[in-house]
Scaffold this active site. Structure first.
Site, PDB file in Angstrom:
ATOM      1  N   ASP A 177       3.831  -0.873  11.403  1.00 29.82           N
ATOM      2  CA  ASP A 177       3.141   0.355  11.013  1.00 29.82           C
ATOM      3  C   ASP A 177       2.662   1.139  12.510  1.00 29.82           C
ATOM      4  OD1 ASP A 177       2.230   1.757   8.339  1.00 29.82           O
ATOM      5  OD2 ASP A 177       0.988   2.370   9.899  1.00 29.82           O
TER       6      ASP A 177
ATOM      7  N   ASP B 231       0.684  -1.103   0.019  1.00 28.84           N
ATOM      8  CA  ASP B 231      -0.011  -0.018   0.006  1.00 28.84           C
ATOM      9  C   ASP B 231       1.012   1.313  -0.204  1.00 28.84           C
ATOM     10  OD1 ASP B 231       1.006  -0.320   2.526  1.00 28.84           O
ATOM     11  OD2 ASP B 231      -1.077  -0.271   3.769  1.00 28.84           O
ATOM     12  N   HIS B 232       2.180   1.073   0.472  1.00 28.26           N
ATOM     13  CA  HIS B 232       2.948   2.537   0.589  1.00 28.26           C
ATOM     14  C   HIS B 232       3.520   2.867  -0.557  1.00 28.26           C
ATOM     15  CE1 HIS B 232       1.877   2.237   4.762  1.00 28.26           C
ATOM     16  NE2 HIS B 232       2.709   3.310   5.352  1.00 28.26           N
TER      17      HIS B 232
ATOM     18  N   ARG C 105      12.959   1.638  13.875  1.00 22.22           N
ATOM     19  CA  ARG C 105      13.311   1.199  12.977  1.00 22.22           C
ATOM     20  C   ARG C 105      14.717   0.534  13.067  1.00 22.22           C
ATOM     21  NH1 ARG C 105      14.499   7.101  10.383  1.00 22.22           N
ATOM     22  NH2 ARG C 105      12.183   6.912  10.641  1.00 22.22           N
TER      23      ARG C 105
ATOM     24  N   ARG D 164      -2.322  12.347   9.791  1.00 16.51           N
ATOM     25  CA  ARG D 164      -1.119  13.374  10.144  1.00 16.51           C
ATOM     26  C   ARG D 164      -1.190  14.304   9.138  1.00 16.51           C
ATOM     27  NH1 ARG D 164       3.045   8.327  11.666  1.00 16.51           N
ATOM     28  NH2 ARG D 164       2.225   8.441  13.836  1.00 16.51           N
TER      29      ARG D 164
ATOM     30  N   SER E  61      11.911   6.475  16.084  1.00 20.38           N
ATOM     31  CA  SER E  61      11.280   5.374  15.325  1.00 20.38           C
ATOM     32  C   SER E  61      12.045   4.084  16.095  1.00 20.38           C
ATOM     33  CB  SER E  61      10.863   5.385  14.160  1.00 20.38           C
ATOM     34  OG  SER E  61      11.928   4.685  13.267  1.00 20.38           O
TER      35      SER E  61
HETATM   36 FE1  SF4 Z   1      -1.261   4.825   4.705  1.00 18.93          FE
HETATM   37 FE2  SF4 Z   1      -0.083   5.149   7.161  1.00 18.93          FE
HETATM   38 FE3  SF4 Z   1      -1.565   6.919   5.921  1.00 18.93          FE
HETATM   39 FE4  SF4 Z   1      -2.786   4.808   6.564  1.00 18.93          FE
HETATM   40  S1  SF4 Z   1      -1.855   6.479   7.964  1.00 18.93           S
HETATM   41  S2  SF4 Z   1      -3.143   5.754   4.637  1.00 18.93           S
HETATM   42  S3  SF4 Z   1      -1.023   3.197   6.414  1.00 18.93           S
HETATM   43  S4  SF4 Z   1       0.384   6.136   5.300  1.00 18.93           S
END
Ligand code: SF4
Length: 754
Positions: A160, A95-96, A645, A448, A643
């Protein structure tokens, strides 16, 4: 794609006995969060009460989910664990890596060409090791998890931060780094500090323009971006049960924006309806049988102040729609105050684009409510003043809303439907003109809104709102528009008001998708070949790190003495480096390039003691490695915060760093260093940091006696031949010393000794 009903039944079978035992041991009624945690202890039955915010506890999560950007390194590592299959049900979601530009079909085709090798790699590894694989276009990880895998009372981890979304279905779902996912996939325990608990009591009922999104926007305003740190947020009350399951998902999703470990809701009818609507009646039936264990004890909710560390109360009947932003999700403004605030702060009032959807807000309810406003455009002869886009969360949602006519409604107002992927939510939005960096306003229903997050333009002011509010604002094209009170002028010059949004919680005809985009793994994956091209710049198979040779490390050179803040971003930057997340050699070229050299106050400029020249940190590390010279990194306080990571620990290990000696560590990074077989050490006397000189050579003198609780002694030999003997503390236990000895935790797992 089937969820694992047998696994769920096992969780439910254990739950009553373990929860009752925990209640007895703790000596008081339990919150839902505690019930879930005590039912997922690695050691099985509870035997002691854990201190909130104090004790580190080993857990046994039920599931793992990974997205394509983080899955690459996680799966590369997992391949080293020597297992034929993952130990718990695991899924990978593409998805990313899909950029939004033109429309769903065009953008998806382009992504498949550009990231073909990454998708092929993830698909083949998934196929081989028993991992469910969701192809590009299938949807966004958290929406797909909610539709298929989340279940009340379950515990999962995901690579995630918005894994927390699954709290909408009553889970404790937590975002982690790849190394943690690898541990659980390999059959190891997962450690978490027993969280503090924040209770949010929801009274009243949502109505009119107010949506579940406004609950979390309000909570973010109260708690701020740090207010949830180290805590799980548990929502309860009549307002919670009256809300849809997907609405609960939205609230939990944005729990990441207040820094919470996760958020959750007790099992109720809305969850049962959602489970049944998504073809999981057997899960709902099983949950019904132990329903009282899948929510907090009544005494807790009757007297919450007694049982939660912090309590917030929100009356939904009085809650106003909010817009949060710009640049931070906790700057909450009720819509009635927005015009005033925007003028006061000189925020551009003209809205350029309204964007709805994403993993946060693309439920059937969200889309149908937004569509009810879009319909009014032609009914009231209005003209939409802003661009408008939709990012469906999954192919199931997209197909269903297409069948039910909503996509058509959106197209009629000139909307663009992007691929079922992250796109504009993660900066994967090739927005025309963004490179001009003009100051402009957008509104979206994502989570965000940091600078550059949507389109890479630092001057884009992004405001977060509910999909219905975003749609209304896009129609008006005006940030100061309050649909509750303000009128619009239509094409006939008449004043009209938008009617309140209406919609359906769930599709009357059920969810539908011709092809949801799932690839089931092979029953026996032993014959599946995982192909990674030797010339790939994005993927590289990992070679095991060397085991310790049993001798003291001697003749090591100081690579860098980092000054001040050194987060995981300073150690392994994101941004353009994201594309190398699956290639350890290539991504190592960003190692510590953001760290400030204490000797010249510059970034990415350190002395190569072999040549006496200054060069980039990765270049100097590579020079030492090529010459067979070990190196050491020295750092300040809270080294490695940020993070989780694992690249920030793998890169130094790969480039020949043997030890990282700092004043103090961020805990997760310290653990990551240990897992990769590095020595993570702290100054016994912090002031010894000042004794480290630029031309130092470092010798360990008692590493051969490495033992828990016993400090190590390091000799720092300065350029003039003088020496400082420095004592370094460490927190390695026996098992972790085993990781160091084996070369990494994975080496130990692969050897069957972990
Ligand atoms: Fe993708 Fe993260 Fe945005 Fe959800 S919050 S759509 S997982 S980038």
């Amino acid at each position: 794609m089937a969820f694992d009903i047998e696994m769920i039944k096992k969780v439910y079978h254990n739950m009553p006995g373990r929860v009752d035992a925990a209640r007895e041991i703790v000596g008081r009624p339990l919150t839902l969060t505690e019930k879930i945690l005590y039912n997922h202890l690695w050691d099985g039955n509870p035997t002691k009460a854990f201190g909130r915010g104090v004790d580190y506890v080993d857990f046994a999560p039920d599931r793992v989910a990974c997205q394509d950007a983080t899955a690459q390194m996680a799966l590369l590592q997992f391949m080293h664990a020597g297992k034929s299959k993952v130990a718990v049900p695991t899924t990978v979601h593409c998805d990313h890596l899909i950029q939004a530009k033109v429309d769903a079909a065009t953008d998806l085709a382009r992504a498949k060409t550009q990231s073909n090798e990454v998708f092929d790699f993830l698909s083949s590894v998934s196929n081989k090791y028993g991992i469910g694989f969701w192809k590009p276009g299938a949807g966004i990880i958290h929406q797909v998890v909610l539709e298929n895998y989340a279940f009340p009372g379950g515990m999962m981890i995901g690579t995630d931060s918005h894994t927390v979304n699954a709290g909408g279905l009553g889970m404790v779902a937590i975002g982690v780094g790849g190394a943690d996912a690898v541990d659980v996939m390999s059959g190891m325990a997962w450690e978490l500090k027993f969280p503090k608990l924040i209770g949010v009591k929801l009274t009243g009922k949502l109505s009119g323009w107010t949506a579940p999104k406004d609950v979390i926007l309000k909570v973010a305003g109260i708690l701020t971006v740090k207010g949830g740190t180290g805590a799980i947020v548990e929502y309860f009350g009549e307002g919670a049960t009256a809300m849809s399951c997907t609405g609960k998902g939205t609230i939990c999703n944005m729990g990441a924006e207040i820094g919470a470990t996760t958020s959750t809701f007790g099992y109720d009818d809305s969850m049962s309806r959602y489970l049944r609507s998504t073809n999981r009646a057997d899960v709902a039936d099983a949950a019904d049988k132990i329903a009282s264990y899948l929510t907090g004890d009544p005494e807790v909710y009757a007297d919450p102040e007694k049982y939660f560390d912090q309590l917030i109360e929100i009356n939904l009947s009085e809650l106003e729609p909010h817009l949060n932003g710009p640049f931070t999700p906790d700057l909450a403004t009720p819509i009635s105050k927005m015009k005033e605030e925007a003028i006061k702060n000189n925020w551009p009032l003209q809205i350029q684009v309204g964007l709805i959807g994403s993993c946060t807000n693309s439920s059937y309810e969200d889309i149908s409510r937004a569509a009810s406003l879009a319909k009014q455009v032609s009914e009231k002869n209005l003209k939409v003043k802003s661009e408008f886009t939709i990012t469906p969360g999954s192919e199931v949602v997209r197909s269903t809303i297409e069948r039910d006519g909503f996509i058509d409604t959106f197209h009629k107002i000139g909307a663009t439907v992007f691929a079922n992927a992250c796109g504009p939510c993660i900066g994967m939005w090739d927005r025309e003109g963004a490179e001009k960096e003009e100051r402009n306003t957008i509104v979206h229903s994502f989570n965000r809104n940091f600078s550059k997050r949507a389109d890479g333009n630092p001057n884009t002011l992004a405001f977060v709102g509910s999909p219905e509010l975003v749609t209304a604002l896009a129609i008006a094209g005006d940030l100061g528009f309050n649909p509750l009170t303000d009128k619009l002028i239509n094409e006939d010059g008449e004043e009209v008001m938008l009617d309140e949004p209406t919609g359906d919680e769930l599709p009357e005809k059920g969810f539908y998708a011709e092809d949801p985009g799932f690839q089931a793994p092979a029953e026996d994956g032993s014959g599946v070949q995982v192909v990674v091209s030797l010339t790939s710049e994005r993927l590289q198979l990992l070679a095991p790190f060397d085991a310790w040779d049993g001798k003291n490390i001697t003749g090591a050179k100081l690579l860098i003495k980092a000054f001040g803040k050194c987060t995981t971003d300073h150690i392994s930057m994101a941004g353009p480096w994201l594309r190398f997340r699956g290639h350890l050699d290539n991504i190592s070229n960003n190692m510590l390039i953001g760290a400030v050299n204490a000797f010249n106050q510059k970034t990415n400029s350190v002395k190569n003691q072999l040549t006496e020249q200054y060069d980039a940190v990765p270049a100097v590390a590579r020079a030492y490695k090529a010459a067979g010279v070990p190196s050491v990194v020295v750092g300040d306080h809270n080294y490695g915060e940020g993070s989780s990571r694992e690249h920030a620990a793998m890169e130094p290990r790969f480039l020949g760093v043997k030890a990282v000696l700092v004043k103090s560590f961020a805990r997760i990074h310290e653990t990551n260093l240990k897992k990769q077989g590095l020595l993570g050490l702290t100054f016994a006397n912090e002031s010894d940091y000042d004794k480290i000189q630029e031309n130092d050579t470092i010798n360990f003198t008692d590493l051969t006696e490495f033992a828990p609780g016993k400090p190590l002694t390091l000799e720092f030999v300065h350029a003039d031949g003088s020496k400082d003997i420095i004592l370094a503390n460490h927190t390695y236990n026996e098992g972790q010393i085993g990781w160091f000895v084996a070369g990494s935790a994975l080496n130990l797992i692969a050897a069957g000794k972990a």
